[in-house]
Design an enzyme around this catalytic site. Sequence first.
Site, PDB file in Angstrom:
ATOM      1  CB  SER A 105      -0.943  -0.041   1.207  1.00 34.11           C
ATOM      2  OG  SER A 105      -1.909   0.967   1.151  1.00 34.11           O
ATOM      3  CG  ASP A 246      -2.545   3.943  -1.510  1.00 28.82           C
ATOM      4  OD1 ASP A 246      -3.246   3.815  -2.530  1.00 28.82           O
ATOM      5  OD2 ASP A 246      -2.621   3.177  -0.530  1.00 28.82           O
ATOM      6  CG  ASP A 248      -2.848  -0.624  -2.587  1.00 24.68           C
ATOM      7  OD1 ASP A 248      -2.829   0.541  -2.127  1.00 24.68           O
ATOM      8  OD2 ASP A 248      -3.456  -1.558  -2.026  1.00 24.68           O
ATOM      9  CG  ASP A 250      -6.075   0.562  -1.063  1.00 30.44           C
ATOM     10  OD1 ASP A 250      -5.267   1.503  -0.900  1.00 30.44           O
ATOM     11  OD2 ASP A 250      -6.123  -0.436  -0.307  1.00 30.44           O
TER      12      ASP A 250
END
Length: 454
Positions: A105, A246, A248, A250
């Site tokens: 992340s 960010d 990833d 999400d």
Amino acid sequence: MSTPARRLFGTDGIRGTANKAPMDAATALRLGQAAGRVFNRGTHRHRVVIGKDTRLSGYMLEPALTAGFIGTGMDVVLVGPLPTPAIALLTRSLRADLGVMISASHNLFEDNGIKLFGPDGLKLSDAQEAEIEALMAGDLAAGLVAPARLGRASRMEDAPGRYIEAVKQSFPRHLTLEGLRVVVDCAHGAAYKVAPTVLWELGAEVVAIGDAPDGFNINRGVGSTAPARLAELVRERRADIGIALDGDADRVVLVDENGTLIDGDQILALIAESWHAQGRLRGGAVVATVMSNMGLERRLKARGLSLLRTAVGDRYVGERMRETGCNLGGEQSGHLIMTDFGTTGDGLIGALQVLSVLVEEKRPASQVCRRFEPLPQRLVNIRFAGTSPLEDPGVQAAIAAEEARLGERGRVLIRASGTEPVIRVMAEAEEEALVQDSVTCLADTIRARAALRG
């Protein structure tokens, strides 16, 4: 029957330093074997989708997981670098039994993580993760198949295009982004190709940064946890808005045309009010965590809406949304779950919901996105050794005293970290001085008691 304890899995999958247990190839192999055994049930041909972000260590973990799944007879579909919500979407659309996202992340490249999704595109439950962990601790040989039943691996070349089209479908068809100049920070992460493409295809003039990953630069000075460069560029290029994803993708935070930060709480308020006005907000509420600002709660209450709070972690937000029938939830950090469009947090879709309001209202982001005045909030982390000081009667008495002192003017939130021996002390109140005094008082008490117990 109680659920076995989880040691590897935290609130968002498994995470750690790359090439060290548990984030090493050996553990990834065993994880693939154990998860493959759990999900390789029934007579149909079993399939798992594996995606990743741009970290160098993804090239180590991806083949190890692939080997584990193939050894249990599962076919593996490799899609390469794509956002976490894309993996959840593809898991469902491909009728796969399992989805895997390799990402840490918003962490820097030294770390990595593994998130698992079930066939419904939802993150696994605590019980499912505990079952996988229990298998990993034992002999996995029983789950391995004969040579003729080994799975196969293939690469899916059109996976980015599928996700791009799905994201574009979330934007109102009668609107366009033509005339808007948008700066998008992709954090040198999983959305470095798809995010600029989506915005451009919807008509925006796009300025992209954080779109040149090299395996080492993910989240380094860019992305949702470091929006300073984005804010500077928005002002410099006279852009209408800035979008920071960010690693990833999400989660998302925004900056307005003046470079002022717009966090997840403000975005939740904006989307909630927009959907409520259109009759689209379900459940009469928004789901958020205990960390969300009281200003959000008061704003929603003034409009006849409720704020339902959960423990920290988007998985808990998602679970509460399903329990209550709500279709909007998220975190102050920018995780936004909109079940009309997907099963997990999606920063890009969240940004598009904000952009649609900007287009509809024809007002600058500074006017549209600032929905409430946040109450002053302060967070202090206290590291401890030995048993948790939260069990100490003196600490419990101090917390009760502060709660009574703040009353309806504010609140305190004291919680233990789920990943390290740290107590997080947060206070929020109408006056800054009261916040500072409350946090200082509690932190001093906890430190003193922790020293005695250590």
